[in-house]
Structures are given as C-alpha cells and as structure tokens.
Design a protein around this motif. Sequence first.
Motif, PDB file in Angstrom:
ATOM      1  N   GLY A   1     -14.740  44.750 -22.129  1.00  0.00           N
ATOM      2  CA  GLY A   1     -15.280  43.929 -21.006  1.00  0.00           C
ATOM      3  C   GLY A   1     -14.035  43.121 -20.612  1.00  0.00           C
ATOM      4  O   GLY A   1     -13.274  42.654 -21.347  1.00  0.00           O
ATOM      5  N   ILE A   2     -14.459  42.859 -19.313  1.00  0.00           N
ATOM      6  CA  ILE A   2     -13.122  42.128 -18.651  1.00  0.00           C
ATOM      7  C   ILE A   2     -13.929  41.173 -17.625  1.00  0.00           C
ATOM      8  O   ILE A   2     -14.789  41.209 -16.974  1.00  0.00           O
ATOM      9  CB  ILE A   2     -12.552  43.125 -17.557  1.00  0.00           C
ATOM     10  CG1 ILE A   2     -11.942  44.474 -18.363  1.00  0.00           C
ATOM     11  CG2 ILE A   2     -11.379  42.532 -16.698  1.00  0.00           C
ATOM     12  CD1 ILE A   2     -11.424  45.409 -17.471  1.00  0.00           C
ATOM     13  N   ARG A   3     -13.470  39.785 -17.987  1.00  0.00           N
ATOM     14  CA  ARG A   3     -13.582  38.485 -17.130  1.00  0.00           C
ATOM     15  C   ARG A   3     -12.389  38.240 -16.493  1.00  0.00           C
ATOM     16  O   ARG A   3     -11.344  38.208 -16.956  1.00  0.00           O
ATOM     17  CB  ARG A   3     -14.113  37.418 -18.246  1.00  0.00           C
ATOM     18  CG  ARG A   3     -14.629  36.285 -17.599  1.00  0.00           C
ATOM     19  CD  ARG A   3     -15.102  35.100 -18.510  1.00  0.00           C
ATOM     20  NE  ARG A   3     -16.249  35.710 -19.167  1.00  0.00           N
ATOM     21  CZ  ARG A   3     -16.505  35.505 -20.691  1.00  0.00           C
ATOM     22  NH1 ARG A   3     -15.366  34.921 -21.137  1.00  0.00           N
ATOM     23  NH2 ARG A   3     -17.209  36.174 -21.183  1.00  0.00           N
ATOM     24  N   ALA A   4     -12.431  38.249 -15.185  1.00  0.00           N
ATOM     25  CA  ALA A   4     -11.700  37.713 -14.304  1.00  0.00           C
ATOM     26  C   ALA A   4     -12.029  37.193 -12.973  1.00  0.00           C
ATOM     27  O   ALA A   4     -13.320  37.231 -12.726  1.00  0.00           O
ATOM     28  CB  ALA A   4     -10.824  39.034 -13.857  1.00  0.00           C
ATOM     29  N   PRO A   5     -11.263  36.510 -12.219  1.00  0.00           N
ATOM     30  CA  PRO A   5     -11.789  35.531 -10.872  1.00  0.00           C
ATOM     31  C   PRO A   5     -12.175  36.770 -10.164  1.00  0.00           C
ATOM     32  O   PRO A   5     -11.818  38.099 -10.090  1.00  0.00           O
ATOM     33  CB  PRO A   5     -10.524  35.060 -10.398  1.00  0.00           C
ATOM     34  CG  PRO A   5      -9.757  34.966 -11.615  1.00  0.00           C
ATOM     35  CD  PRO A   5      -9.895  35.965 -12.469  1.00  0.00           C
ATOM     36  N   GLU A   6     -13.329  36.493  -9.238  1.00  0.00           N
ATOM     37  CA  GLU A   6     -13.646  37.638  -7.965  1.00  0.00           C
ATOM     38  C   GLU A   6     -12.429  38.225  -7.200  1.00  0.00           C
ATOM     39  O   GLU A   6     -12.480  39.169  -6.806  1.00  0.00           O
ATOM     40  CB  GLU A   6     -14.788  36.924  -7.272  1.00  0.00           C
ATOM     41  CG  GLU A   6     -15.963  36.786  -8.060  1.00  0.00           C
ATOM     42  CD  GLU A   6     -17.183  36.394  -7.326  1.00  0.00           C
ATOM     43  OE1 GLU A   6     -17.126  36.656  -5.876  1.00  0.00           O
ATOM     44  OE2 GLU A   6     -17.973  35.742  -7.730  1.00  0.00           O
ATOM     45  N   SER A   7     -11.406  37.221  -7.212  1.00  0.00           N
ATOM     46  CA  SER A   7     -10.277  37.654  -6.290  1.00  0.00           C
ATOM     47  C   SER A   7      -9.424  38.543  -6.801  1.00  0.00           C
ATOM     48  O   SER A   7      -8.493  39.367  -6.113  1.00  0.00           O
ATOM     49  CB  SER A   7      -9.450  36.386  -5.891  1.00  0.00           C
ATOM     50  OG  SER A   7      -8.935  36.022  -7.134  1.00  0.00           O
ATOM     51  N   VAL A   8      -9.594  39.032  -8.311  1.00  0.00           N
ATOM     52  CA  VAL A   8      -9.172  40.019  -8.616  1.00  0.00           C
ATOM     53  C   VAL A   8      -9.644  41.214  -8.790  1.00  0.00           C
ATOM     54  O   VAL A   8     -11.062  41.460  -9.310  1.00  0.00           O
ATOM     55  CB  VAL A   8      -8.661  39.379 -10.177  1.00  0.00           C
ATOM     56  CG1 VAL A   8      -8.016  40.735 -11.098  1.00  0.00           C
ATOM     57  CG2 VAL A   8      -7.821  38.330 -10.388  1.00  0.00           C
ATOM     58  N   ALA A   9      -8.936  42.169  -8.354  1.00  0.00           N
ATOM     59  CA  ALA A   9      -9.497  43.709  -8.014  1.00  0.00           C
ATOM     60  C   ALA A   9      -9.295  44.525  -9.392  1.00  0.00           C
ATOM     61  O   ALA A   9      -8.391  44.330  -9.765  1.00  0.00           O
ATOM     62  CB  ALA A   9      -9.070  44.555  -6.636  1.00  0.00           C
ATOM     63  N   ILE A  10     -10.449  45.041  -9.837  1.00  0.00           N
ATOM     64  CA  ILE A  10     -10.437  45.766 -11.077  1.00  0.00           C
ATOM     65  C   ILE A  10     -11.016  47.103 -10.858  1.00  0.00           C
ATOM     66  O   ILE A  10     -12.211  47.281 -10.328  1.00  0.00           O
ATOM     67  CB  ILE A  10     -11.188  44.893 -12.045  1.00  0.00           C
ATOM     68  CG1 ILE A  10     -10.685  43.672 -12.246  1.00  0.00           C
ATOM     69  CG2 ILE A  10     -11.013  45.804 -13.400  1.00  0.00           C
ATOM     70  CD1 ILE A  10     -11.601  42.782 -13.291  1.00  0.00           C
TER      71      ILE A  10
END
Length: 77
Positions: free
Chosen positions: A33-42
């Motif tokens: 599971g990855i939680r990151a700001p929306e500005s970070v492309a994953i």
Amino acid sequence: MLILSRKQEESIIIDDEIEIKVLELDNGRVQLGIRAPESVAIHREEIYKEIQAENKEALKVSGNLVADLADKLKGSK
C-alpha cells in the motif's frame, strides 16, 4: 539501492510524505500500500517504461513538426 526487510503491516516512510506499507505476503507475492501526495506520480515499472518510450516518441514527432514548420516559414519569405 537501500535494502530493507519489513514484515506484514510494517511500513517505511520516505521524506515525511510517502508511506509504503506491506499489506500482505502470499506465495512469493507482496501486496504493498502506498500513501503519497496526489502530486507524486506512482507507476508500476512496466507502465513507467511505456510512458517514457511514448514520451520519447512524441518528442521525435514534435521535433520533426517544428523542423517542417521552420522550413515552410523560410520558404514563404
């Protein structure tokens, strides 16, 4: 490359903004599971490589269009 060991439900934190958590381990597969700001492309690696290849191709086409337009502008003077 940093190599870490994590158990199920354990996380790592990157730059105070990105959390990567091991959700499940099953038959040699890991669910993250990855939680990151929306500005970070994953992206999964294979998708990322496709995007990069498409971007390179678009640059070639764009470069050719610019060169063609420049030639046309020179010819119209």
